[in-house]
Design an enzyme around this catalytic site. Structure first.
Site, PDB file in Angstrom:
ATOM      1  N   SER A   1       0.859  -1.179   0.000  1.00  0.00           N
ATOM      2  CA  SER A   1       0.000   0.000   0.000  1.00  0.00           C
ATOM      3  C   SER A   1       0.901   1.236   0.000  1.00  0.00           C
ATOM      4  O   SER A   1       2.090   1.138   0.293  1.00  0.00           O
ATOM      5  CB  SER A   1      -0.864   0.029   1.265  1.00  0.00           C
ATOM      6  OG  SER A   1      -1.581  -1.165   1.405  1.00  0.00           O
TER       7      SER A   1
ATOM      8  N   ASN B   1      -3.999   3.267  -8.300  1.00  0.00           N
ATOM      9  CA  ASN B   1      -4.081   4.526  -9.042  1.00  0.00           C
ATOM     10  C   ASN B   1      -2.716   5.197  -9.179  1.00  0.00           C
ATOM     11  O   ASN B   1      -1.820   4.962  -8.381  1.00  0.00           O
ATOM     12  CB  ASN B   1      -5.029   5.486  -8.320  1.00  0.00           C
ATOM     13  CG  ASN B   1      -4.612   5.706  -6.888  1.00  0.00           C
ATOM     14  OD1 ASN B   1      -4.873   4.870  -6.037  1.00  0.00           O
ATOM     15  ND2 ASN B   1      -3.931   6.805  -6.608  1.00  0.00           N
TER      16      ASN B   1
ATOM     17  N   ASP C   1      -8.668   3.354  -8.766  1.00  0.00           N
ATOM     18  CA  ASP C   1      -7.685   2.290  -8.903  1.00  0.00           C
ATOM     19  C   ASP C   1      -8.392   0.987  -9.302  1.00  0.00           C
ATOM     20  O   ASP C   1      -9.616   0.914  -9.295  1.00  0.00           O
ATOM     21  CB  ASP C   1      -6.889   2.119  -7.607  1.00  0.00           C
ATOM     22  CG  ASP C   1      -7.770   1.720  -6.436  1.00  0.00           C
ATOM     23  OD1 ASP C   1      -8.716   0.942  -6.628  1.00  0.00           O
ATOM     24  OD2 ASP C   1      -7.504   2.181  -5.312  1.00  0.00           O
TER      25      ASP C   1
ATOM     26  N   ASP D   1      -8.881   8.740  -8.767  1.00  0.00           N
ATOM     27  CA  ASP D   1      -8.541   7.698  -7.795  1.00  0.00           C
ATOM     28  C   ASP D   1      -9.368   6.426  -8.009  1.00  0.00           C
ATOM     29  O   ASP D   1      -9.760   5.771  -7.061  1.00  0.00           O
ATOM     30  CB  ASP D   1      -8.706   8.209  -6.353  1.00  0.00           C
ATOM     31  CG  ASP D   1      -8.130   7.231  -5.320  1.00  0.00           C
ATOM     32  OD1 ASP D   1      -7.415   6.289  -5.722  1.00  0.00           O
ATOM     33  OD2 ASP D   1      -8.404   7.400  -4.125  1.00  0.00           O
TER      34      ASP D   1
ATOM     35  N   TRP E   1      -2.272  -3.158  -3.444  1.00  0.00           N
ATOM     36  CA  TRP E   1      -2.772  -3.301  -2.063  1.00  0.00           C
ATOM     37  C   TRP E   1      -3.946  -4.245  -1.892  1.00  0.00           C
ATOM     38  O   TRP E   1      -4.629  -4.206  -0.862  1.00  0.00           O
ATOM     39  CB  TRP E   1      -3.098  -1.934  -1.496  1.00  0.00           C
ATOM     40  CG  TRP E   1      -4.148  -1.139  -2.206  1.00  0.00           C
ATOM     41  CD1 TRP E   1      -3.966  -0.352  -3.299  1.00  0.00           C
ATOM     42  CD2 TRP E   1      -5.531  -1.035  -1.861  1.00  0.00           C
ATOM     43  NE1 TRP E   1      -5.165   0.219  -3.660  1.00  0.00           N
ATOM     44  CE2 TRP E   1      -6.142  -0.174  -2.800  1.00  0.00           C
ATOM     45  CE3 TRP E   1      -6.328  -1.565  -0.852  1.00  0.00           C
ATOM     46  CZ2 TRP E   1      -7.505   0.150  -2.766  1.00  0.00           C
ATOM     47  CZ3 TRP E   1      -7.684  -1.239  -0.817  1.00  0.00           C
ATOM     48  CH2 TRP E   1      -8.251  -0.392  -1.758  1.00  0.00           C
TER      49      TRP E   1
ATOM     50  N   ARG F   1     -13.835  -0.244 -10.185  1.00  0.00           N
ATOM     51  CA  ARG F   1     -14.213   0.955  -9.430  1.00  0.00           C
ATOM     52  C   ARG F   1     -14.806   2.046 -10.339  1.00  0.00           C
ATOM     53  O   ARG F   1     -15.553   2.892  -9.896  1.00  0.00           O
ATOM     54  CB  ARG F   1     -12.929   1.441  -8.733  1.00  0.00           C
ATOM     55  CG  ARG F   1     -13.084   2.529  -7.723  1.00  0.00           C
ATOM     56  CD  ARG F   1     -11.852   2.545  -6.819  1.00  0.00           C
ATOM     57  NE  ARG F   1     -11.723   3.784  -6.078  1.00  0.00           N
ATOM     58  CZ  ARG F   1     -10.886   3.976  -5.064  1.00  0.00           C
ATOM     59  NH1 ARG F   1     -10.095   2.983  -4.662  1.00  0.00           N
ATOM     60  NH2 ARG F   1     -10.810   5.120  -4.431  1.00  0.00           N
TER      61      ARG F   1
END
Lengths: 260, 542
Positions: free
Chosen positions: B190, B259, B304, B302, B241, B329
């Site tokens: 992460s 991202n 990702d 964002d 992550w 997403r």
């Protein structure tokens, strides 16, 4: 102390280099920084705090002493992280400089002249009592808590917002006091203020002030009202009455503020 | 012979005869579907189906599900782990990076290992938590918030080895469950919101030596580096992550990539920013990339791709194909050929306003002026996306993918982004619009077409994973603290239970002595459910 890696050293160095700017009092920020802060304030903050910080759904900021932000660091932290348990959100989208400049702008509001209100607070208090506002609101410990406590509403809300709340309550009602209408399986209708809800259940205080809890699947109908509210509309007040009532409400500033 | 010597010999015999717990061999992992009583990896099997082959709990009796036991971690952080169960023992992670072994029958703790995470450990862009563990042989593998990978003996929680995989001072951390394969442990990192440069690592399971590292952002001179401007690749994000999937026949790992950084201001990184927001297929032995597919080129919202890719073998236009499916997403559902990475289909499954369509190569045709701006730009979906890391579940019989869905928009802001090691590198963010339009759902999608079969609406956008079972029941939760069961064919709610803490994890299931259990992390606890005795007796007292 934990061993510091190369990144840690870099961070430390960055902090040391940044030190002079970070310790400069917000009140001494440059005009340029304050102007930058105002630009960001207008975008991110004015929706609740009003243009020029006169207050609205959020507190009026044109005050010398902000209760939670006597120190600059506390003010910066509030802009950055918000205030837990309130509607004040954090602003993760802003970088350190932007947050600092917003805080500097908020400090500059503290020296701005206080908003002049047209009404008479004494007449407003009479109207408050006559209209029986205390049958739904607590003020300094007195009244019934169906709607929001108004003891420090003069600090937490702006005058324009209060006027609108009185004239057209559903338009500005706080989501924590949404009105809910249910019809039970045996055709009884119950209206109340929502106090809790999840995907399967809803809780409310009904018109008699009793706590109620329902499973949604047991109800014939269930709706959150958007154009109606438990709070009556007082659209028939004259302008003068409205101004008086708002002037009174704006004096309610909690125990330390005192209500003049 | 003295008694003491007899006892000594007895202990010696016990020690040399067999370890205390059976080995979880690679072949058990390969054949996880045949061992329905256990839950041996994060998503249940290498295909990441999160589908339990147990059917004792079914549509007819799930209404009699009752708590069997509750384990309280006693921590204040969020518990987001998917537990593992092997040979009667449950393994969980507690926040931030503590591992505990529980008796799966009673929930009583057997041991706990705390790697001691210093208070100053950074967690930029994610909570101080751990989402899972890998098991191989008699060893558990897990990552820590301060970016270590640790191997523990699973009998008592003793450390076998520990390795520092990256520097937390610049933002690297591990929250995802590692994936154990034959002799290797695959672990992602992460830290995308701190502007780290992402990578995926493979470690020798025995020794902890690095076997390979694959960088998710190509360096100068490498293919794909020209999709970044200047030095922006050095702080390009692309975190790994969330746990990926694995096809042992093809020898390929399928890993979703995070991202680009900075998230909301793409000015410094002109180009597609490979391999961010992509699915990559990596050779499990070498880490070499075989193919990639980028869902959202040059992302500035964002969005990702850290959602679970599910491996499906199915007939596609007349012939059997090896597919990988992915509810992204960015509000589109994708079907790809997992041998080649060929784009086969994209279907919108949630409200979105940013793309006119996905073209025949899988590339979005963008709606103009949907980028974040200084004044704010209203876009669907929100920053957290139409779905997120919360696991979907795939029912192979019904060919349905059950997706935790978020219906929500955001006002996206853009601001300056200046990279400073170990601090947020964002360049903007979101403001949530008024709450009333938002809601959540579990949506059942046809795996081949992505078309909606049904949805179960939730009060607020989904934050919990989903599990499906052979009993025809789909389990998930809500952020308000409801755990619920749905009919896999209709989406009808069959059962719910208020656990009193937000469900930010995915359910799993296991069986002991012929009894099926369902477990989920919620709030600060692990809740485990089983049918009440009435149902076990086959009673029909509805």
């Amino acid at each position: 102390m934990r061993k510091t890696g190369p990144g840690g050293l870099a961070l430390l160095a960055a902090l040391l280099l940044a030190a002079p700017a970070a310790t400069q009092p917000l009140a001494e920020a440059s005009a340029e920084d304050v102007a930058h802060g105002k630009r960001i304030f207008d975008i991110h903050c004015s929706r609740c705090h009003g243009l020029d910080g006169v207050g609205g759904e959020g507190p009026n900021l044109m005050r010398e002493n902000l209760r939670r932000s006597v120190e600059d660091d506390a003010l910066i932290e509030i802009v950055d992280d918000g205030i837990a348990g309130t509607d004040m959100p954090g602003h993760g989208s802003l970088n350190t400089r932007e947050i600092r400049n917003v805080a500097a702008y908020v400090r500059s509001l503290g020296v701005a002249p206080r908003e002049e209100l047209p009404g008479d607070p004494v007449a407003g208090k009479e109207l408050y009592d006559m209209t029986l506002c205390s049958t739904c609101h607590i003020t300094n410990g007195e009244g019934i808590a169906l709607g929001p406590d108004l003891s420090d509403v003069g600090l937490l809300r702006g005058s324009v917002f209060l006027k609108e709340s009185i004239q057209d309550p559903p338009k500005v009602v706080n989501p924590r006091y949404r009105t809910v209408l249910v019809e039970t399986a045996d055709s009884r209708t119950v209206m109340g203020v929502r106090t809790g809800e999840d995907t399967f259940t809803i809780q409310m205080i009904d018109e008699a002030g009793r706590h109620r809890s329902f499973r949604k699947s047991d109800l014939r109908e269930f709706q959150l009202l958007t154009d109606e509210s438990m709070m009556m509309s007082y659209a028939d007040f004259t302008d003068a009455e409205l101004n008086d009532l708002v002037a009174y409400l704006m004096t309610l500033r909690g125990p330390e503020g005192g209500s003049e | 012979m003295t008694t003491r010597r007899l006892v000594g010999i007895a202990i010696l015999i016990t020690l040399t005869a067999a370890p205390a717990l059976a080995q979880v061999s690679y072949s058990r992992l390969l054949n996880a579907d045949d061992e329905a009583d256990a839950w041996l990896m994060y998503s249940g099997n290498y295909k990441s189906e999160r589908f339990s082959r147990l059917d004792q709990i079914n549509k007819e009796n799930v209404s009699r599900l009752r708590p069997a036991w509750i384990y309280q971690t006693g921590t204040t952080g969020r518990v987001e782990v998917t537990p593992l169960v092997a040979d009667g023992v449950m393994y969980i992670a507690e926040p931030p990076s503590t591992i505990a072994a529980l008796d799966a029958t009673t929930g009583r703790r057997l041991w706990r290992y705390d790697p001691i995470i210093p208070d100053e450990t950074l967690n930029i862009g994610f909570p101080r938590t751990n989402r899972g563990i890998a098991i191989l042989g008699d060893t558990l593998y897990f990552g820590t918030l301060d970016a270590r990978l640790i191997a523990l003996d699973r009998t008592h929680g003793d450390v076998r080895w520990e390795t520092q995989i990256a520097d937390n001072a610049v933002g690297y951390a591990v929250t995802a469950a590692p994936l154990a394969v034959d002799g290797k442990v695959i672990v992602g990192i992460s830290g995308g919101e701190a502007g780290v440069r992402g990578f995926l690592d493979a470690y020798d399971a025995e020794t902890g030596e690095l076997a390979w590292r694959w960088w998710s952002v190509p360096a100068e001179g490498e293919p794909g580096n020209d999709t970044w401007g200047g030095d922006s690749w050095k702080t390009g994000g692309g975190a790994t992550w969330l746990t990926g999937s694995y096809d042992p026949d093809l020898g390929l790992l399928y890993w979703p990539i995070g991202n680009p950084a900075p998230d909301w201001n793409g000015d410094s990184r002109p180009g597609d920013n490979l391999y961010t927001d992509s699915l990559v297929a990596l050779d499990v032995n070498t880490g070499e990339m075989q193919w990639y597919f980028q869902y959202t080129p040059h992302d500035v919202h964002d969005w990702d791709a850290n959602q679970i890719p599910v491996l499906v073998d199915a007939e596609w236009e007349g012939s059997m194909r090896k597919l990988v499916i992915h509810a992204n997403r960015n509000a589109f559902y994708y079907v790809l050929d997992r041998e080649t990475g060929q784009f086969l289909r994209a279907t919108q499954y949630a409200t979105q306003t940013w793309a006119e369509r996905i073209d025949e190569n899988g590339r979005p045709v963008r709606v103009p002026n949907m980028e974040p701006s200084e004044e704010g730009t209203l876009v669907w979906p929100s920053l957290a996306g139409s779905t997120n890391w919360y696991s979907p579940a795939y029912d192979p019989g019904r060919m349905s993918l059950f997706v935790p869905t978020r219906e929500m928009s955001s006002i996206y802001f853009k601001s300056e982004a200046e990279y400073e090691p170990g601090t947020p590198f964002l360049g903007g963010g979101e403001r949530r619009p008024d709450a009333d339009e938002t809601y959540g759902a579990v949506r059942a999608l046809d795996a081949l077409t992505g078309e909606l079969k049904w949805e179960f609406k939730q009060l607020t956008p989904a934050v919990s994973g989903v599990m499906a079972t052979a009993g025809g029941v789909v389990f998930s939760g809500t952020q308000e603290g409801n755990l619920f069961a749905l009919d896999a064919d209709t989406g009808e709610a069959l059962w719910d239970f208020y656990v009193g803490g937000g469900v930010r994890a995915a359910p799993m299931s296991f069986a002991l002595n012929g009894q099926q259990f369902v477990s989920i992390a919620a709030g600060q606890s692990i809740f485990t459910f089983a049918l009440s005795p009435g149902a076990e007796a086959g009673g029909n007292d509805d």
